[in-house]
Design a protein around this motif. Structure first.
Motif, PDB file in Angstrom:
ATOM      1  N   PRO A   1       0.810  -1.228   0.000  1.00 27.13           N
ATOM      2  CA  PRO A   1       0.000   0.000   0.000  1.00 27.13           C
ATOM      3  C   PRO A   1       0.839   1.272   0.000  1.00 27.13           C
ATOM      4  CG  PRO A   1       0.196  -0.818   2.229  1.00 27.13           C
ATOM      5  CD  PRO A   1       0.948  -1.789   1.352  1.00 27.13           C
ATOM      6  N   THR A   2       0.222   2.368  -0.437  1.00 28.66           N
ATOM      7  CA  THR A   2       0.812   3.683  -0.225  1.00 28.66           C
ATOM      8  C   THR A   2       0.782   3.992   1.273  1.00 28.66           C
ATOM      9  OG1 THR A   2      -1.326   4.767  -0.487  1.00 28.66           O
ATOM     10  CG2 THR A   2       0.043   4.560  -2.471  1.00 28.66           C
ATOM     11  N   ARG A   3       1.581   4.975   1.674  1.00 32.16           N
ATOM     12  CA  ARG A   3       1.594   5.362   3.088  1.00 32.16           C
ATOM     13  C   ARG A   3       0.210   5.831   3.532  1.00 32.16           C
ATOM     14  NH1 ARG A   3       5.550   8.627   2.791  1.00 32.16           N
ATOM     15  NH2 ARG A   3       4.361  10.524   2.478  1.00 32.16           N
ATOM     16  N   ARG A   4      -0.469   6.589   2.677  1.00 29.54           N
ATOM     17  CA  ARG A   4      -1.799   7.114   3.013  1.00 29.54           C
ATOM     18  C   ARG A   4      -2.786   5.992   3.320  1.00 29.54           C
ATOM     19  NH1 ARG A   4      -5.448  10.302  -1.472  1.00 29.54           N
ATOM     20  NH2 ARG A   4      -7.464  10.081  -0.434  1.00 29.54           N
ATOM     21  N   THR A   5      -2.778   4.943   2.498  1.00 33.23           N
ATOM     22  CA  THR A   5      -3.697   3.824   2.728  1.00 33.23           C
ATOM     23  C   THR A   5      -3.251   2.978   3.906  1.00 33.23           C
ATOM     24  OG1 THR A   5      -4.414   3.750   0.418  1.00 33.23           O
ATOM     25  CG2 THR A   5      -4.645   1.719   1.690  1.00 33.23           C
ATOM     26  N   ALA A   6      -1.951   2.728   4.020  1.00 32.14           N
ATOM     27  CA  ALA A   6      -1.439   1.856   5.082  1.00 32.14           C
ATOM     28  C   ALA A   6      -1.807   2.384   6.464  1.00 32.14           C
ATOM     29  CB  ALA A   6       0.073   1.721   4.956  1.00 32.14           C
ATOM     30  N   GLU A   7      -1.819   3.708   6.599  1.00 33.57           N
ATOM     31  CA  GLU A   7      -2.069   4.309   7.907  1.00 33.57           C
ATOM     32  C   GLU A   7      -3.500   4.064   8.401  1.00 33.57           C
ATOM     33  OE1 GLU A   7      -0.997   8.335   7.189  1.00 33.57           O
ATOM     34  OE2 GLU A   7       1.145   8.011   7.533  1.00 33.57           O
ATOM     35  N   ARG A   8      -4.436   3.768   7.498  1.00 38.99           N
ATOM     36  CA  ARG A   8      -5.815   3.580   7.945  1.00 38.99           C
ATOM     37  C   ARG A   8      -6.367   2.174   7.689  1.00 38.99           C
ATOM     38  NH1 ARG A   8      -6.805   7.442   3.370  1.00 38.99           N
ATOM     39  NH2 ARG A   8      -7.757   6.259   1.691  1.00 38.99           N
ATOM     40  N   LEU A   9      -5.480   1.218   7.421  1.00 38.56           N
ATOM     41  CA  LEU A   9      -5.919  -0.164   7.259  1.00 38.56           C
ATOM     42  C   LEU A   9      -6.232  -0.773   8.616  1.00 38.56           C
ATOM     43  CD1 LEU A   9      -3.392  -1.578   4.626  1.00 38.56           C
ATOM     44  CD2 LEU A   9      -5.826  -1.144   4.264  1.00 38.56           C
ATOM     45  N   ARG A  10      -7.427  -1.344   8.760  1.00 35.09           N
ATOM     46  CA  ARG A  10      -7.810  -2.025   9.996  1.00 35.09           C
ATOM     47  C   ARG A  10      -8.291  -3.433   9.667  1.00 35.09           C
ATOM     48  NH1 ARG A  10     -12.215   1.569  12.841  1.00 35.09           N
ATOM     49  NH2 ARG A  10     -13.201   1.117  10.816  1.00 35.09           N
TER      50      ARG A  10
ATOM     51  N   VAL B   1      -1.759  -9.387   4.095  1.00 42.44           N
ATOM     52  CA  VAL B   1      -0.335  -9.404   4.408  1.00 42.44           C
ATOM     53  C   VAL B   1       0.315  -8.273   3.626  1.00 42.44           C
ATOM     54  CG1 VAL B   1       1.829 -10.685   4.272  1.00 42.44           C
ATOM     55  CG2 VAL B   1      -0.277 -11.876   4.886  1.00 42.44           C
ATOM     56  N   LEU B   2       0.985  -7.379   4.318  1.00 44.84           N
ATOM     57  CA  LEU B   2       1.621  -6.238   3.669  1.00 44.84           C
ATOM     58  C   LEU B   2       3.046  -6.597   3.256  1.00 44.84           C
ATOM     59  CD1 LEU B   2       0.470  -3.301   5.996  1.00 44.84           C
ATOM     60  CD2 LEU B   2      -0.738  -4.402   4.094  1.00 44.84           C
ATOM     61  N   ILE B   3       3.435  -6.159   2.061  1.00 41.42           N
ATOM     62  CA  ILE B   3       4.804  -6.360   1.605  1.00 41.42           C
ATOM     63  C   ILE B   3       5.432  -5.017   1.262  1.00 41.42           C
ATOM     64  CG2 ILE B   3       4.553  -8.719   0.727  1.00 41.42           C
ATOM     65  CD1 ILE B   3       4.201  -7.482  -2.094  1.00 41.42           C
ATOM     66  N   ASP B   4       6.706  -4.883   1.571  1.00 42.46           N
ATOM     67  CA  ASP B   4       7.526  -3.716   1.230  1.00 42.46           C
ATOM     68  C   ASP B   4       7.161  -2.485   2.036  1.00 42.46           C
ATOM     69  OD1 ASP B   4       9.613  -2.495  -0.393  1.00 42.46           O
ATOM     70  OD2 ASP B   4       8.012  -1.375  -1.378  1.00 42.46           O
ATOM     71  N   ARG B   5       5.911  -2.352   2.463  1.00 40.92           N
ATOM     72  CA  ARG B   5       5.454  -1.180   3.210  1.00 40.92           C
ATOM     73  C   ARG B   5       4.821  -1.631   4.530  1.00 40.92           C
ATOM     74  NH1 ARG B   5       3.770   1.462  -1.809  1.00 40.92           N
ATOM     75  NH2 ARG B   5       5.706   1.646  -2.974  1.00 40.92           N
TER      76      ARG B   5
ATOM     77  N   VAL C   1       5.944  -8.334   5.487  1.00 43.32           N
ATOM     78  CA  VAL C   1       7.318  -8.694   5.146  1.00 43.32           C
ATOM     79  C   VAL C   1       7.971  -7.454   4.545  1.00 43.32           C
ATOM     80  CG1 VAL C   1       8.837 -10.259   3.896  1.00 43.32           C
ATOM     81  CG2 VAL C   1       6.572 -11.041   4.598  1.00 43.32           C
ATOM     82  N   VAL C   2       9.048  -7.006   5.153  1.00 34.43           N
ATOM     83  CA  VAL C   2       9.713  -5.790   4.697  1.00 34.43           C
ATOM     84  C   VAL C   2      11.219  -5.970   4.728  1.00 34.43           C
ATOM     85  CG1 VAL C   2       7.862  -4.249   5.478  1.00 34.43           C
ATOM     86  CG2 VAL C   2       9.745  -4.805   7.036  1.00 34.43           C
TER      87      VAL C   2
ATOM     88  N   ALA D   1       5.732 -13.802   2.413  1.00 35.81           N
ATOM     89  CA  ALA D   1       4.391 -13.213   2.485  1.00 35.81           C
ATOM     90  C   ALA D   1       3.320 -14.285   2.341  1.00 35.81           C
ATOM     91  CB  ALA D   1       4.233 -12.145   1.405  1.00 35.81           C
ATOM     92  N   MET D   2       3.511 -15.190   1.396  1.00 37.45           N
ATOM     93  CA  MET D   2       2.541 -16.261   1.216  1.00 37.45           C
ATOM     94  C   MET D   2       2.538 -17.212   2.412  1.00 37.45           C
ATOM     95  SD  MET D   2       0.728 -15.838  -1.458  1.00 37.45           S
ATOM     96  CE  MET D   2       0.089 -17.432  -1.973  1.00 37.45           C
ATOM     97  N   GLY D   3       3.711 -17.439   2.999  1.00 36.80           N
ATOM     98  CA  GLY D   3       3.770 -18.271   4.196  1.00 36.80           C
ATOM     99  C   GLY D   3       2.987 -17.660   5.356  1.00 36.80           C
ATOM    100  N   LEU D   4       3.129 -16.332   5.531  1.00 35.79           N
ATOM    101  CA  LEU D   4       2.370 -15.648   6.575  1.00 35.79           C
ATOM    102  C   LEU D   4       0.868 -15.736   6.307  1.00 35.79           C
ATOM    103  CD1 LEU D   4       4.440 -12.379   7.195  1.00 35.79           C
ATOM    104  CD2 LEU D   4       4.314 -14.392   8.663  1.00 35.79           C
ATOM    105  N   LEU D   5       0.488 -15.611   5.031  1.00 35.67           N
ATOM    106  CA  LEU D   5      -0.925 -15.674   4.679  1.00 35.67           C
ATOM    107  C   LEU D   5      -1.504 -17.056   4.955  1.00 35.67           C
ATOM    108  CD1 LEU D   5      -3.372 -14.233   3.529  1.00 35.67           C
ATOM    109  CD2 LEU D   5      -2.574 -14.820   1.235  1.00 35.67           C
ATOM    110  N   PHE D   6      -0.775 -18.090   4.552  1.00 34.28           N
ATOM    111  CA  PHE D   6      -1.248 -19.457   4.807  1.00 34.28           C
ATOM    112  C   PHE D   6      -1.372 -19.719   6.312  1.00 34.28           C
ATOM    113  CE2 PHE D   6       0.806 -20.824   0.557  1.00 34.28           C
ATOM    114  CZ  PHE D   6      -0.329 -20.440  -0.121  1.00 34.28           C
ATOM    115  N   ASP D   7      -0.387 -19.240   7.090  1.00 36.18           N
ATOM    116  CA  ASP D   7      -0.439 -19.429   8.536  1.00 36.18           C
ATOM    117  C   ASP D   7      -1.647 -18.706   9.140  1.00 36.18           C
ATOM    118  OD1 ASP D   7       1.851 -20.939   8.434  1.00 36.18           O
ATOM    119  OD2 ASP D   7       3.185 -19.346   9.154  1.00 36.18           O
ATOM    120  N   ARG D   8      -1.920 -17.498   8.637  1.00 38.08           N
ATOM    121  CA  ARG D   8      -3.051 -16.728   9.145  1.00 38.08           C
ATOM    122  C   ARG D   8      -4.377 -17.425   8.819  1.00 38.08           C
ATOM    123  NH1 ARG D   8      -3.535 -13.601  13.062  1.00 38.08           N
ATOM    124  NH2 ARG D   8      -1.493 -12.763  12.482  1.00 38.08           N
ATOM    125  N   LEU D   9      -4.459 -18.047   7.638  1.00 38.74           N
ATOM    126  CA  LEU D   9      -5.681 -18.766   7.269  1.00 38.74           C
ATOM    127  C   LEU D   9      -5.886 -19.993   8.159  1.00 38.74           C
ATOM    128  CD1 LEU D   9      -5.341 -18.524   3.389  1.00 38.74           C
ATOM    129  CD2 LEU D   9      -7.088 -17.396   4.789  1.00 38.74           C
TER     130      LEU D   9
END
Length: 327
Positions: free
Chosen positions: A123-132, A141-145, A155-156, A294-302
């Motif tokens: 996400p952009t910084r603007r969107t990332a700040e309000r993701l709930r 799962v957020l990547i790079d940001r 994962v960053v 990132a995919m590993g985190l997603l699978f674990d979360r599921l």
């Protein structure tokens, strides 16, 4: 209002069981199948593929929303995410936002409409700040940001350390007037700027920073202005591969050689950075590992929705080439 299978059955004058058989290629006559398909077209019905997949325990769908597919970093990460999805028997929906918060909102709504199983998102910084987390029916799962602490798995790169490493390298090579050009839309560029700032202060040097949209054309224009000013920098650090490309174009257009006229260093070890003589100094990011993790985190979360939020921080590797030769 959402059109359901009962609406289709009513329009076709048949039972819901008949609609299910017709749409599922079950035992119905060709005439009856056509009757049901005509009702589907008339009502605008869209099958709930997610529910169908859950019932059948077959392949599910992953969403991937990247910031700029022209950036080779995101191209490589997308490949790693797609590989992991394919190996898991899952489909992938890829969306490109162009660092635009409005398009991000559009594609997040699309993922909800498609009822995806989960989303990998840069996400952009603007969107990332309000993701709930409670705003979405699927895990993100957020990547790079990064987003707010404790919000989403991510994962960053250790961007602060990477920005500092480039400054340290240039100081070791004898440079002191070291400028920084950073993207204006992401937390990644902000963190790399923080690393640059801390290292410059640690060495007792005066920071010189500017921000640009994270693309080659605005970067080229800004670097051209910098090169035309009196007392221009001896060295320039930039925050991504597209900005580095713009810096190279500006130096070439101005007839400024590197490192003789200005030393250049940046991010992303793309093939062109090695092919341009005398080679460009970069921080190489573990792009395949970012996608895989990132995919590993997603699978674990599921598998375990209630587990604590995790953030994986990976290290970059400094590759020193001729563009930062000793002053």
């Amino acid at each position: 209002m959402t059109v359901g299978i009962r609406d289709v059955a009513r329009a076709a004058g048949v039972s819901t069981a008949t609609v299910s058989r017709a749409l599922g290629k079950g035992p119905v006559s060709d005439a009856l199948r056509e009757q049901v398909e005509a009702a589907v077209r008339a009502t605008g019905y869209r099958p709930n593929l997610s529910a169908r997949r859950l019932r059948s325990q077959s392949a599910q769908t992953i969403g991937l929303i990247v910031a700029d597919i022209r950036n080779p970093f995101f191209t490589a990460v997308s490949r790693a995410v797609e590989d992991a999805a394919y190996q898991a028997g899952m489909r992938l929906i890829l969306c490109n936002t162009g660092e635009d918060a409005e398009r991000e909102a559009l594609y997040l709504r699309l993922m909800q409409e498609e009822r995806v199983t989960g989303v990998v998102f840069a996400p952009t910084r603007r969107t990332a700040e309000r993701l709930r987390p409670e705003d979405f029916p699927f895990p993100l799962v957020l990547i790079d940001r990064t987003g707010p602490p404790g919000g989403h798995d991510g994962v960053v790169l250790d961007n602060v350390a990477a920005g500092s490493a480039l400054v340290d390298h240039l100081v070791e090579q004898g440079y002191s007037r070291i400028a920084g050009l950073f993207g204006s839309t992401s937390s990644t560029a902000e963190e790399r700027r923080d690393g640059y700032l801390s290292a410059m202060r640690r060495h007792g040097l005066e920071p010189r920073m500017r921000n640009v949209p994270p693309d080659a054309e605005p970067a080229q224009a800004e670097v051209a202005r910098w090169l035309a000013e009196p007392g221009r920098p001896e060295a320039l650090i930039v925050s991504n591969g597209l900005i580095l490309m713009g810096a190279v174009r500006a130096a070439r257009a101005a007839g400024v050689a590197w490192p003789g006229g200005i030393a250049l260093a940046g991010f992303d070890n793309e093939p062109w950075t090695e092919l341009i003589e005398p080679g460009l100094t970069v921080i190489e990011q573990p792009v395949a590992e970012i996608g895989t993790q990132a995919m590993g985190l997603l699978f674990d979360r599921l598998k375990t929705p209630g587990q604590p939020v995790r953030k994986v921080v990976l290290s970059g590797r400094l590759i020193a080439r001729g563009s930062t030769g000793r002053r």
